[in-house]
Design an enzyme around this catalytic site. Structure first.
Site, PDB file in Angstrom:
ATOM      1  N   TYR A 154      18.401  -5.495   3.832  1.00 59.43           N
ATOM      2  CA  TYR A 154      17.592  -4.286   3.999  1.00 59.43           C
ATOM      3  C   TYR A 154      18.176  -3.158   3.168  1.00 59.43           C
ATOM      4  O   TYR A 154      19.388  -2.943   3.186  1.00 59.43           O
ATOM      5  CB  TYR A 154      17.568  -3.858   5.472  1.00 59.43           C
ATOM      6  CG  TYR A 154      16.176  -3.971   6.042  1.00 59.43           C
ATOM      7  CD1 TYR A 154      15.181  -3.099   5.597  1.00 59.43           C
ATOM      8  CD2 TYR A 154      15.840  -4.943   6.965  1.00 59.43           C
ATOM      9  CE1 TYR A 154      13.888  -3.214   6.078  1.00 59.43           C
ATOM     10  CE2 TYR A 154      14.552  -5.063   7.445  1.00 59.43           C
ATOM     11  CZ  TYR A 154      13.576  -4.189   6.996  1.00 59.43           C
ATOM     12  OH  TYR A 154      12.306  -4.298   7.470  1.00 59.43           O
ATOM     13  N   THR A 174       1.490  -3.671 -12.061  1.00 63.08           N
ATOM     14  CA  THR A 174       2.050  -4.822 -11.367  1.00 63.08           C
ATOM     15  C   THR A 174       3.139  -5.378 -12.275  1.00 63.08           C
ATOM     16  O   THR A 174       3.259  -4.990 -13.442  1.00 63.08           O
ATOM     17  CB  THR A 174       1.015  -5.939 -11.131  1.00 63.08           C
ATOM     18  OG1 THR A 174       0.548  -6.398 -12.401  1.00 63.08           O
ATOM     19  CG2 THR A 174      -0.159  -5.457 -10.295  1.00 63.08           C
ATOM     20  N   LYS A 180       1.697  -9.951 -13.973  1.00 68.73           N
ATOM     21  CA  LYS A 180       0.582 -10.414 -14.814  1.00 68.73           C
ATOM     22  C   LYS A 180       1.118 -10.657 -16.230  1.00 68.73           C
ATOM     23  O   LYS A 180       1.982 -11.507 -16.375  1.00 68.73           O
ATOM     24  CB  LYS A 180      -0.568  -9.424 -14.716  1.00 68.73           C
ATOM     25  CG  LYS A 180      -1.084  -9.343 -13.250  1.00 68.73           C
ATOM     26  CD  LYS A 180      -2.254  -8.421 -13.029  1.00 68.73           C
ATOM     27  CE  LYS A 180      -2.575  -8.346 -11.541  1.00 68.73           C
ATOM     28  NZ  LYS A 180      -3.670  -7.409 -11.236  1.00 68.73           N
ATOM     29  N   ASP A 222      -3.406   2.836 -14.829  1.00 68.77           N
ATOM     30  CA  ASP A 222      -3.056   1.581 -14.165  1.00 68.77           C
ATOM     31  C   ASP A 222      -3.062   0.461 -15.202  1.00 68.77           C
ATOM     32  O   ASP A 222      -4.122   0.018 -15.639  1.00 68.77           O
ATOM     33  CB  ASP A 222      -4.076   1.316 -13.049  1.00 68.77           C
ATOM     34  CG  ASP A 222      -3.803   0.020 -12.300  1.00 68.77           C
ATOM     35  OD1 ASP A 222      -2.897  -0.733 -12.708  1.00 68.77           O
ATOM     36  OD2 ASP A 222      -4.516  -0.237 -11.309  1.00 68.77           O
ATOM     37  N   GLU A 229      16.514   0.256   2.816  1.00 71.73           N
ATOM     38  CA  GLU A 229      15.627   1.426   2.911  1.00 71.73           C
ATOM     39  C   GLU A 229      16.284   2.634   2.263  1.00 71.73           C
ATOM     40  O   GLU A 229      17.458   2.908   2.497  1.00 71.73           O
ATOM     41  CB  GLU A 229      15.315   1.737   4.374  1.00 71.73           C
ATOM     42  CG  GLU A 229      14.209   0.861   4.932  1.00 71.73           C
ATOM     43  CD  GLU A 229      13.840   1.239   6.360  1.00 71.73           C
ATOM     44  OE1 GLU A 229      14.604   1.971   6.993  1.00 71.73           O
ATOM     45  OE2 GLU A 229      12.790   0.775   6.825  1.00 71.73           O
ATOM     46  N   ARG A 273       5.842 -11.269  -8.205  1.00 72.35           N
ATOM     47  CA  ARG A 273       4.752 -10.430  -7.699  1.00 72.35           C
ATOM     48  C   ARG A 273       5.323  -9.124  -7.181  1.00 72.35           C
ATOM     49  O   ARG A 273       6.157  -9.115  -6.278  1.00 72.35           O
ATOM     50  CB  ARG A 273       4.017 -11.126  -6.557  1.00 72.35           C
ATOM     51  CG  ARG A 273       3.646 -12.550  -6.818  1.00 72.35           C
ATOM     52  CD  ARG A 273       2.619 -13.023  -5.828  1.00 72.35           C
ATOM     53  NE  ARG A 273       1.345 -12.441  -6.182  1.00 72.35           N
ATOM     54  CZ  ARG A 273       0.565 -12.903  -7.152  1.00 72.35           C
ATOM     55  NH1 ARG A 273       0.933 -13.948  -7.860  1.00 72.35           N
ATOM     56  NH2 ARG A 273      -0.568 -12.322  -7.420  1.00 72.35           N
TER      57      ARG A 273
HETATM   58  C1  LIG Z   1      -4.070  -6.738 -10.092  1.00 75.70           C
HETATM   59  C2  LIG Z   1      -4.369  -5.305 -10.123  1.00 75.70           C
HETATM   60  C3  LIG Z   1      -3.922  -4.431  -9.111  1.00 75.70           C
HETATM   61  C4  LIG Z   1      -3.351  -4.898  -7.803  1.00 75.70           C
HETATM   62  O1  LIG Z   1      -2.234  -5.616  -7.814  1.00 75.70           O
HETATM   63  P1  LIG Z   1      -1.783  -6.453  -6.517  1.00 75.70           P
HETATM   64  O2  LIG Z   1      -0.354  -6.748  -6.852  1.00 75.70           O
HETATM   65  O3  LIG Z   1      -2.670  -7.617  -6.415  1.00 75.70           O
HETATM   66  O4  LIG Z   1      -1.872  -5.555  -5.331  1.00 75.70           O
HETATM   67  C5  LIG Z   1      -4.121  -3.080  -9.294  1.00 75.70           C
HETATM   68  N1  LIG Z   1      -4.748  -2.610 -10.377  1.00 75.70           N
HETATM   69  C6  LIG Z   1      -5.225  -3.411 -11.337  1.00 75.70           C
HETATM   70  C7  LIG Z   1      -5.916  -2.832 -12.528  1.00 75.70           C
HETATM   71  C8  LIG Z   1      -5.064  -4.790 -11.244  1.00 75.70           C
HETATM   72  O5  LIG Z   1      -5.564  -5.585 -12.183  1.00 75.70           O
END
Ligand SMILES: *Cc1c(COP(=O)(O)O)cnc(C)c1O
Length: 422
Positions: free
Chosen positions: A52, A224, A227, A198, A54, A233
């Protein structure tokens, strides 16, 4: 490590073995998926899951942080260097939480956010109606141009002037072209809004310099880590120093408890991997492969949203083929080609049965596939589409896919000796 699991929990071991075989023995074209390296997998399965932590380095709520502080500082430094950002928060559990934290860092509940409509390529967390982001905040969506499928900045500016959002979100989950973050920054300035960018999908392309970075233009950049960035993840926030305190407070204690230290550790490993010439070459090949796949699909008479791709992603508009997206995605899955059905901009069909299929090349590129294989994949997709009701043809394609997969093994994957027949 994984083989020891067979002794302790044969039932789950067997399921992991099956998933491992499925991942090896199919072509993954889901643009948000990838294969992590052995190093990332090991860090993510390490003893850091037991701790942990925090708080933040030097300011924790539990003792025993001699090592976790060093790990988190390393991850922060690597993120700042990689993205050329003033400040990095590496704790968000996922991209979704990272986005909510970004809004919470900048504005109050009830204020207005404006993001890309889900049915036009935006993410749920950009204020889509079923997402809590549209309940905590007043939410306005912008579409893409119905005819071109492209972002229409005149329209976005008009909507921003009309609704005066406090946060504008730039970024997408199904947009096959380059996003001009600089124009988004200008529009945000014109209406007195903050810009959140994003880059969940394109982070790997951004760090490789193939897609222009939003870092100079956005107040907060959200991503994220799993990807195109090819880590475990997780999520991450980058920002200018002026927002650092608010971003950190929004993540913890605003939204989360203890960070997932094993994930954070693996994120650090993935960022070191992304900071190499090999990764730049990888990211370039992702785009080359997507372009080769797109071109061959166009030759076969498939319509692609925006007419092609500049990044890792392709959106097929199936209306001229008269095949529902779901039907094609399911037939492709039976042929060991894994995609997802997706709405296309202005789709008249319902989201559960849309007219599009979304493809991407990050995962096949990790396996070492190049343009000839991308073209071969287009051949497979075309054969399945032309024989959508012919199971024996689909089965035959599946056999050819398996052969291709055996020629491009998943690198550094959990190979379970003798049992991982694909
Ligand atoms: C995949 C994605 C997310 C969310 O990611 P998670 O890890 O699945 O919560 C947010 N914004 C965009 C543009 C994404 O493609």
């Amino acid at each position: 490590m994984i083989n020891a699991l067979e002794q302790y929990d044969p039932q789950i071991f067997e399921l992991i073995r099956q998933e491992s075989a499925r991942q090896s023995g199919s072509i993954r074209l889901i643009p948000s998926e990838n294969y992590v390296s052995r190093a990332v997998m090991l860090a993510s399965g390490s003893c850091l899951t037991n701790k942990y932590a925090e708080g933040y380095p030097g300011r924790r709520y539990y003792e025993g942080q001699q090592v976790t502080d060093l790990i988190e500082r390393t991850a922060q430094e690597r993120a700042k260097k990689l993205f050329k950002a003033d400040h990095a928060n590496v704790q968000p559990y996922s991209g979704s939480v990272a986005n909510l934290a970004a809004y919470a860092a900048l504005i109050e509940p009830g204020e207005t956010i404006m993001g890309m409509s889900l049915s036009h390529g935006g993410h749920l967390t950009h204020g889509w109606k079923v997402s809590l982001t549209s309940k905590f905040f007043n939410s306005v969506s912008y579409p893409v141009n119905d005819k071109t499928g492209l972002l229409d900045f005149d329209q976005i500016r008009d909507l921003a002037k009309k609704h005066r959002p406090k946060v504008i979100i730039s970024g997408a989950t199904a947009y096959p072209r380059v996003i001009d973050f600089e124009i988004f920054g200008q529009i945000a300035k014109e209406v007195g809004a903050y810009l959140v960018s994003d880059i969940a999908h394109i982070a790997g392309l951004v760090v490789a310099g193939i897609h222009k970075s939003p870092v100079p233009y956005a107040d907060i950049v959200s991503t994220t880590t799993h990807k195109t960035l090819r880590g475990p993840r997780g999520g991450m926030l980058l920002c200018r120093q002026e927002h650092a305190k608010n971003v950190d407070k929004a993540v913890f204690p605003g939204l989360q408890g203890g960070p997932h230290m094993h994930t954070l550790t693996a994120i650090a490993v993935a960022m070191a991997e992304a900071d190499t010439p090999e990764f730049v070459a990888y990211a370039k090949q992702i785009v080359k492969n997507a372009k080769a796949l797109a071109e061959k699909l166009l030759e076969y008479g498939f319509n692609l949203v925006t007419g092609g791709t500049d990044n890792h992603l392709i959106l097929i508009d199936l209306r001229n083929k008269d095949i529902p997206g779901k039907k094609l995605a399911k037939a492709l899955d039976r042929a060991r080609i894994v995609t997802n059905y997706n709405t296309i901009p202005g789709d008249p069909a319902p989201p559960m049965n849309p007219n599009g299929v979304r493809l991407g090349t990050p995962a096949v590129t990790t396996r070492g596939m190049k343009e000839p294989e991308a073209e071969k994949i287009a051949d497979f997709i075309n054969t399945v589409a032309q024989n959508i009701d012919n199971e024996s043809v689909i089965e035959q394609v599946g056999k050819e896919v398996l052969l291709l997969c055996s020629q491009f093994p998943v690198p550094e994957h959990f190979i379970i000796p003798g049992r991982n027949s694909i």
